[in-house]
Design an enzyme around this catalytic site. Structure first.
Site, PDB file in Angstrom:
ATOM      1  N   ASN A  96     -10.452  -3.040  -1.998  1.00  0.00           N
ATOM      2  CA  ASN A  96     -10.968  -3.454  -3.322  1.00  0.00           C
ATOM      3  C   ASN A  96     -12.011  -4.557  -3.180  1.00  0.00           C
ATOM      4  O   ASN A  96     -12.948  -4.641  -3.968  1.00  0.00           O
ATOM      5  CB  ASN A  96      -9.818  -3.835  -4.257  1.00  0.00           C
ATOM      6  N   HIS A 155       0.809  -1.225   0.000  1.00  0.00           N
ATOM      7  CA  HIS A 155       0.000   0.000   0.000  1.00  0.00           C
ATOM      8  C   HIS A 155       0.839   1.270   0.000  1.00  0.00           C
ATOM      9  O   HIS A 155       0.308   2.361  -0.123  1.00  0.00           O
ATOM     10  CB  HIS A 155      -0.926   0.002   1.219  1.00  0.00           C
ATOM     11  N   HIS A 190      -7.201   4.484   5.379  1.00  0.00           N
ATOM     12  CA  HIS A 190      -6.599   3.401   4.599  1.00  0.00           C
ATOM     13  C   HIS A 190      -5.103   3.688   4.439  1.00  0.00           C
ATOM     14  O   HIS A 190      -4.691   4.823   4.216  1.00  0.00           O
ATOM     15  CB  HIS A 190      -7.272   3.292   3.230  1.00  0.00           C
ATOM     16  N   GLU A 246      -2.981   3.130   2.132  1.00  0.00           N
ATOM     17  CA  GLU A 246      -2.548   3.736   0.864  1.00  0.00           C
ATOM     18  C   GLU A 246      -2.801   5.243   0.900  1.00  0.00           C
ATOM     19  O   GLU A 246      -1.957   6.039   0.470  1.00  0.00           O
ATOM     20  CB  GLU A 246      -3.308   3.101  -0.311  1.00  0.00           C
TER      21      GLU A 246
HETATM   22  S1  SF4 Z   1      -4.987  -3.613  -6.489  1.00  0.00           S
HETATM   23 FE1  SF4 Z   1      -3.947  -2.423  -8.086  1.00  0.00          FE
HETATM   24  S2  SF4 Z   1      -2.756  -0.900  -6.966  1.00  0.00           S
HETATM   25 FE2  SF4 Z   1      -3.341  -2.468  -5.493  1.00  0.00          FE
HETATM   26  S3  SF4 Z   1      -1.629  -3.897  -5.481  1.00  0.00           S
HETATM   27 FE3  SF4 Z   1      -3.084  -4.657  -7.008  1.00  0.00          FE
HETATM   28  S4  SF4 Z   1      -2.383  -3.778  -8.956  1.00  0.00           S
HETATM   29 FE4  SF4 Z   1      -1.420  -2.627  -7.317  1.00  0.00          FE
END
Ligand code: SF4
Length: 539
Positions: free
Chosen positions: A455, A305, A355, A357
């Site tokens: 995600n 991240h 988060h 990131e």
């Molecule tokens: S979700 Fe996208 S930004 Fe995150 S680690 Fe995977 S490729 Fe990289």
């Protein structure tokens, strides 16, 4: 102990599609029957063999509990009658002897595999689903192989069972399960005795009482399992699971561990997944929250991240050897932030507070960056020059969510500049496209991923926006059986940080509820790979 009920009762066992429960002893049968009756909202049921609408593949097809008798001979005969019955699902329930350390009288054992006296093994794929349901009901549950031995005092059989990996023993399951004859089947046993607390010692009967109580309390979970049994279609989203950034980050830690004589520390979770972190911990990685927990001079890996420049500086001050597993696509957003800030822009970062990131990216220029979490946050922006506003995004946002905020920003600052190329990464975009594809055809969508995986959570939201029920699960044990009842098509995907093995385990578990036809909807193909940092390239 009581003997078996009239064996001929099995001839009319359960209605078509219903749940047939085989319990060796009358006391065991009564305990299970009362549990199932409680689950059905009934008032009793101890006298009769049948029950109401607690279970059944057809929904409300009913259940029947029969005392099938102790030992091999009676169980084989019961299995033959069960084979001929119209039941849609079979549960074998009763007490057992605990073998493995940690099992206590009253604990429940759900068999993952049933091992016969001759070593023959029959797998029970729905075990994690039933075990999870029981755990959520507050019961102590163990999953593992259950071996059938020839008698209560079969010491040699118990010893062989231990050698074969069994955690508990009974005298009937390996014979009775043959009667399922391909229908969904589970084996649920309650521990009545253990090597430390044998049944036939003073006070030992308390274990039997505790086991019967647990069998009764297991009734609602058993009913939920039966209600969820059905043939169904499974639709896999493609792509799903690991992205290139996650694969790279895991490989970096693995290589660092392979080449290290001393512990390798990892700041924060390397990726947001409990299984990945647990697997690397087992291999020797030490996860810490902050750098002050890392001994002077040790090796530390920065997670996928990314980190703020202040963290890199602190690592330098403390003489730590650092290896950077920041995903190159996150690093790209950091570089964009630095470029905009050096050009005099106020940078609005669209993302979620807290988060890692986002914290890392904001750390590039805390005084010149602002976080936007909702369109309403745009009103709070006070740039020195309204023509010098730029925006960037967290890589794992949902496109719809980010788009609404960008629209609000452009409405107030029409000249606001965005990133040169999309910040929401290819993996996030592809997984959202593929979950939409399966959502359109599914009754329910299961998303494999941990609760802190951004995600993965976006995939749940994307499926919900497409109008389908969707649930985030770390693994099979999190699946609530009620989600599956009546669901003839189950969509499955996995966040970019969730291991592919979790998806395989979910499909395998669903096959324990009835035949499963697996299809896939591929929205995109991926071939991206990222290079490794020089520190681990040679390992
Ligand atoms: S979700 Fe996208 S930004 Fe995150 S680690 Fe995977 S490729 Fe990289």
């Amino acid at each position: 102990m009581s003997g078996p009920d009239d064996p001929n009762d099995m001839a009319g066992l359960s209605g078509p599609g219903g749940l047939a429960v085989c319990a060796p002893l009358r006391l065991e049968a009564r305990a299970v029957r009362r549990g199932l009756t409680d689950a059905a909202g009934g008032t009793g049921g101890a006298a009769g063999g049948t029950g109401g609408a607690a279970g059944g593949t057809g929904g409300g097809a009913g259940f029947e509990v029969l005392a099938t008798g102790m030992g091999a001979r009676r169980s084989r005969a019961a299995a033959e009658r069960l084979r001929a019955s119209a039941a849609g699902a079979v549960a074998i329930a009763g007490t057992c002897g605990g073998l493995a350390p940690g099992l206590e009288p009253g604990d429940l054992v759900v068999a993952t595999v049933v091992i016969g006296p001759d070593g023959r093994r029959v797998s029970c794929p729905a075990a994690p689903l039933l075990a999870g349901q029981l755990r959520r009901a507050g019961l102590r549950v163990h999953e593992g192989p259950v071996a059938t031995v020839r008698g209560l005092h079969d010491a040699a059989g118990r010893s062989r069972a231990l050698d074969r990996g069994a955690i508990a023993v009974d005298m009937e399951s390996s014979y009775l399960i043959d009667g399922a004859a391909g229908r969904p089947a589970v084996v649920l046993r309650a521990v009545s005795d253990t090597p430390r607390r044998p049944l036939l010692r003073p006070g030992g009967m308390a274990g039997g009482v505790a086991a019967l109580r647990s069998l009764r309390l297991a009734g609602p979970a058993l009913a939920a399992w039966a209600a969820a049994t059905s043939p169904r279609q499974v639709l896999l989203a493609g792509p799903r699971s690991f992205c290139a950034g996650v694969e790279r980050a895991i490989e970096i830690v693995e290589r660092a561990l392979d080449g290290a004589a001393a512990p390798v520390y990892v700041r924060k979770q390397i990726v947001h997944n409990t299984h990945v972190v647990a697997g690397l911990e087992q291999r020797g990685a030490v996860f810490v929250d902050e750098l002050h927990e890392v001994p002077q001079g040790a090796t530390v890996v920065f997670s996928a991240h990314g980190v703020a420049p202040a963290v890199r500086s602190e690592a330098g001050r403390r003489g730590l050897d650092t290896i950077d597993a920041t995903c190159p696509l996150v690093a790209k957003v950091h570089a964009e932030a630095r470029r905009f800030v050096s050009d005099g822009y106020l940078v609005a970062l669209i993302g979620h507070a807290g988060h890692e990131e986002v914290e890392g990216t904001l750390g590039e220029a805390p005084g010149a960056m602002r976080l936007l979490q909702t369109p309403a946050d745009v009103t709070a922006l006070e740039p020195a020059d309204p023509d010098k506003v730029a925006y960037l995004m967290q890589t794992t946002l949902s496109a719809e969510e980010a788009g609404e905020i960008v629209d609000a920003l452009l409405e107030r600052f029409p000249s606001a500049r965005g990133p040169g190329s999309d910040d929401i990464c290819y993996a996030t975009t592809n997984r959202q496209r593929s979950v939409r594809a399966i959502a359109a055809e599914s009754d329910v969508v299961l998303v494999a991923g941990s609760a802190n995986s951004s995600n993965s959570k976006r995939l749940v939201e994307t499926a919900e926006r497409a109008g389908v029920r969707a649930y985030l699960i770390d693994d099979t044990g999190d699946i609530e059986l009620g989600w599956l009842t009546g669901a003839s098509t189950v969509g499955i995907t996995a966040g970019a940080s969730a291991p592919p093995a979790v998806v395989s385990q979910i499909v395998a578990a669903l096959s324990g509820l009835g035949s499963v036809q697996v299809g896939e909807r591929v929205a995109a193909t991926e071939s991206i790979r990222f290079g490794l940092p020089k520190e681990v390239r040679q390992s």
